[in-house]
Write a protein that holds these residues in place. Structure first.
Motif, PDB file in Angstrom:
ATOM      1  N   UNK A  67       9.881   7.309 -11.858  1.00  0.00           N
ATOM      2  CA  UNK A  67       9.427   6.183 -11.245  1.00  0.00           C
ATOM      3  C   UNK A  67       9.274   6.419  -9.747  1.00  0.00           C
ATOM      4  N   UNK A  68       7.995   6.176  -9.446  1.00  0.00           N
ATOM      5  CA  UNK A  68       7.645   6.603  -7.835  1.00  0.00           C
ATOM      6  C   UNK A  68       7.291   5.282  -7.201  1.00  0.00           C
ATOM      7  N   UNK A  69       8.192   5.175  -6.278  1.00  0.00           N
ATOM      8  CA  UNK A  69       7.790   3.769  -5.074  1.00  0.00           C
ATOM      9  C   UNK A  69       6.814   4.336  -4.245  1.00  0.00           C
ATOM     10  N   UNK A  70       5.438   3.727  -4.024  1.00  0.00           N
ATOM     11  CA  UNK A  70       4.773   4.000  -3.011  1.00  0.00           C
ATOM     12  C   UNK A  70       4.587   3.088  -1.845  1.00  0.00           C
ATOM     13  N   UNK A  71       4.814   3.319  -0.667  1.00  0.00           N
ATOM     14  CA  UNK A  71       4.334   2.346   0.566  1.00  0.00           C
ATOM     15  C   UNK A  71       2.837   1.790   0.322  1.00  0.00           C
ATOM     16  N   UNK A  72       3.056   0.501   0.082  1.00  0.00           N
ATOM     17  CA  UNK A  72       1.577  -0.184   0.007  1.00  0.00           C
ATOM     18  C   UNK A  72       1.181  -0.744   1.575  1.00  0.00           C
ATOM     19  N   UNK A  73      -0.084  -0.575   1.661  1.00  0.00           N
ATOM     20  CA  UNK A  73      -0.677  -1.240   2.776  1.00  0.00           C
ATOM     21  C   UNK A  73      -0.880  -2.821   2.674  1.00  0.00           C
ATOM     22  N   UNK A  74       0.061  -3.570   2.609  1.00  0.00           N
ATOM     23  CA  UNK A  74      -0.173  -4.967   2.646  1.00  0.00           C
ATOM     24  C   UNK A  74      -0.719  -5.679   3.779  1.00  0.00           C
ATOM     25  N   UNK A  75      -1.531  -6.196   3.486  1.00  0.00           N
ATOM     26  CA  UNK A  75      -2.293  -7.065   4.790  1.00  0.00           C
ATOM     27  C   UNK A  75      -1.707  -8.704   4.878  1.00  0.00           C
ATOM     28  N   UNK A  76      -1.345  -8.782   5.982  1.00  0.00           N
ATOM     29  CA  UNK A  76      -0.910 -10.313   6.430  1.00  0.00           C
ATOM     30  C   UNK A  76      -1.657 -10.714   7.815  1.00  0.00           C
TER      31      UNK A  76
END
Lengths: 78, 142
Positions: free
Chosen positions: B34-43
Motif C-alpha cells: 500500500x502506498x499513500x500519496x499526498x493528494x493536492x486537495x483543493x479548498x
C-alpha cells in the motif's frame, strides 16, 4: 516537574510544544481545564495521554511530578 | 524495534530496494503493497502543495510495535514493513508505505488493510497541509 507537551493545532494555539509545570497531586481534569482556559483549547477535539497512554478524563487521576501529559489533536497520519 | 519514520518523502528507489531485498526469501509467494500519496486537495481556491508531518514518537513507536505484533498474531505473514514520512512531503510524493509478504496471496490483502487502518486511527501522527499561498490547514482523516 511534570512535563506537558502539545502537538499539531494545539501546539499552534499554545505557542509552544512543551512546558514544565510544578504540580503535585493535582487532578488531571482540573489541569486540562486550566490549560483550556489559559490557551483557549476548548475548541479542539483532543486526546490526553499520560506517560504515552491515552486516558479518559472521567477517570480521576492525580498528576505526579514525573508524569508526561500530552495533548493530542485528532490523528491524521497516512 | 523496527524503524518506521523516514525524514521526507518515501522514494520510488527505496520502495524498489525493499522489494529487491525480499527476492532471497523463497518461502514468500505473495507480496502486497500500500502506498499513500499526498493528494493536492483543493479548498476555497487554495490547493494543498505539501503535507508536513509531525508525530509523538515516544507513543507512536510502541503503538506501531503493538500493531506489528498483533498483525502477526492475526495473519499468517512471512514479513511486514511499515514506513511513514516525517517532515515535508510534496503533493504526488509517497508518505506511507506498507509492505506485507506471505506464502499465499489471501492473507496479504486483509493484512494490508488492517495495518493501514490501524496506523491511521491509532498512531499519533499529525499532518499539516501547506496551501499554495503558504497558509496551512490541519489534515483530517476520514
Amino acid at each position: 516537574m511534570a512535563v506537558i507537551k502539545y502537538f499539531g493545532q494545539i501546539a499552534e494555539a499554545t505557542g509552544c510544544t512543551e512546558e514544565k509545570i510544578s504540580l503535585v497531586n493535582s487532578d488531571l481534569k482540573e489541569l486540562i481545564q486550566t490549560l483550556n482556559e489559559q490557551y483557549g483549547l476548548e475548541r479542539f477535539q483532543k486526546n490526553i495521554a499520560v506517560n504515552q497512554v491515552i486516558v479518559k478524563l472521567e477517570d480521576a487521576y492525580s498528576v505526579q511530578d514525573t508524569d508526561e501529559i500530552v495533548l493530542l489533536p485528532p490523528f491524521s497520519g497516512g | 524495534m523496527k524503524k518506521v519514520f523516514i525524514e521526507g518523502a518515501i522514494t520510488p528507489e527505496f520502495i524498489a530496494q525493499s522489494l529487491a531485498k525480499h527476492q532471497t526469501k523463497h518461502s514468500i509467494g505473495a507480496h502486497n503493497i500500500f502506498l499513500g500519496q499526498v493528494r493536492a486537495d483543493e479548498t476555497e481556491q487554495q490547493k494543498v502543495t505539501a503535507i508536513e508531518y509531525t508525530c509523538y514518537e515516544e507513543m507512536a513507536n510502541p503503538k506501531l510495535e503493538a500493531i506489528r505484533e498483533e498483525t502477526f498474531q492475526e495473519y499468517n505473514l512471512t514479513c511486514m514493513h511499515i514506513y511513514h514520512s516525517l517532515g515535508r512531503v510534496k503533493a504526488g510524493e509517497i508518505c506511507l508505505f506498507v509492505f506485507v509478504s506471505a506464502k499465499r496471496r489471501k492473507e496479504v490483502y486483509a493484512a494490508t488493510e488492517y495495518i493501514v487502518n490501524r496506523v491511521k486511527d491509532e498512531v499519533p501522527i499529525f499532518g499539516k497541509e501547506i496551501l499554495d499561498n503558504e497558509t496551512h490547514q490541519w489534515k483530517v482523516n476520514h
